[in-house]
Each structure stands twice: as structure tokens, then as C-alpha cells.
Design a protein around this motif. Structure first.
Motif: not given
Ligand code: PNS
Length: 175
Positions: A73-78
Motif C-alpha cells: 500500500l502506498l500509504v504504508d510506504y508514505a
């Protein structure tokens, strides 16, 4: 407080429209991480390492820009990076629905991360990686639309694809 932004995408390949957004983002935020999605399910023309190298070269003069890859997930990476902003480029109305859905889903997943849309220069408003690949595959020129090394690599990749296709056709005729 310093604001770190993530600019995610497939970048297959990076276009001058993407670079325009990176440049604008680098003026607005303290740091920008260009994050290439590692997606083994999607057949790409450039592998992730090629894309990373091309982006690093294209952004080397922007001292607050770095290039990374991510999956999941992008939000996890961010969140892992400490980024509070996701940057997305918005070209025409046709982008809006997909981008709107993605931004709201990301907000639902993590309300502390804000999506910021940026418009590229109008001269790139029609430009997409998909069209670039199509034009090159059909023998057209993309000069001025992608960095020079992308243009060169696209030429040789498209040539290889055409040669492989022609070889296949010849073999089929012989059989
Ligand atoms: O350049 P693209 O292909 O339009 O970029 C799409 C990208 C990489 C931003 C999007 O597919 C993404 O964020 N993928 C990671 C998986 C994820 O977080 N999905 C939920 C988002 S709603």
C-alpha cells in the motif's frame, strides 16, 4: 516543520510531464521521494532498475529529490518514509475520476496523509507513458516528450520487438 512528499507512479517510462511535476514539487516541498511501484503483475517495457536509473539521472540536479521503489500500500510506504503528502499530477478531466477515487481511498486508509494534485505545463497535458509507448511501437517520434536516454532506449526496445515479431511471422510462414 519540514514537509516530505511522495510522488508515486509506474513511470514506464518517465515522461517530461512527470519531470515537470517533480520540478514543481521540489519547489513546493522540502523533500520529494519519487516512488516507483514494483508490480510484478503488470508487464512493463522498462524494468524497475532501468526506471530507477533513468529517474535518478533525470532528477540529479534537484538536490531535494530522491528516487525509491515500493510495493504494497502506498500509504504504508508514505508513513514509513515520514511523508505527509502524496503528489499526483492531474492532466485533463479524464484523469479526475481515477485520481479522485484513489485519493479518497488513501485518505480512508490514512487520514493524516494528504493528496496534493499538481498540473503539469499545458504543453504536456496530453502526454502519457501509454501513448509514448504506442507512438514508438508504431514508428513515430517522441522527441521532446521524454528524456533523451528514454528516447534512445525506447527506440532500441521497439526495434527489438519489431524484429522478434517479424521473425515469428517468418517462422510461421515456413511452417
Ligand atoms: O503511474 P500510475 O500507474 O498511475 O500510478 C499508480 C499508483 C502506483 C500511484 C497506484 O497504483 C498505487 O498507489 N499503487 C499502490 C497500491 C495501493 O496503495 N493501492 C491503493 C490505492 S487507492
Amino acid at each position: 516543520m519540514k514537509v516530505l512528499a511522495v510522488y508515486p507512479g509506474s513511470f514506464d517510462p518517465v515522461t517530461n510531464g512527470h519531470l515537470d511535476i517533480i520540478r514543481r514539487g521540489s519547489r513546493l516541498f522540502d523533500r520529494v521521494i519519487v516512488a516507483i511501484l514494483r508490480n510484478p503483475e503488470k508487464k512493463a517495457m522498462f524494468n524497475v532498475e532501468e526506471r530507477r536509473r533513468i529517474l535518478q539521472r533525470a532528477a540529479e540536479k534537484m538536490s531535494n529529490v530522491s528516487v525509491d521503489t515500493f510495493d504494497g500500500l502506498l500509504v504504508d510506504y508514505a508513513r514509513r518514509c515520514g511523508a505527509r503528502v502524496i503528489v499526483r499530477g492531474l492532466r485533463a478531466l479524464s484523469d479526475f475520476e481515477y485520481e479522485f477515487q484513489m485519493a479518497l481511498m488513501n485518505r480512508r486508509l490514512d487520514a493524516s496523509i494528504e493528496t496534493v494534485f499538481m498540473m503539469p505545463s499545458e504543453s504536456y497535458s496530453y502526454l502519457s507513458s501509454r501513448l509514448v509507448k504506442e507512438v514508438v511501437r508504431l514508428g513515430g517520434s517522441v522527441a521532446g516528450l521524454v528524456p533523451r536516454d528514454v528516447e534512445r532506449k525506447l527506440g532500441s526496445k521497439a526495434g527489438k520487438t519489431r524484429r522478434t515479431a517479424a521473425l515469428g511471422l517468418r517462422k510461421k510462414r515456413k511452417a
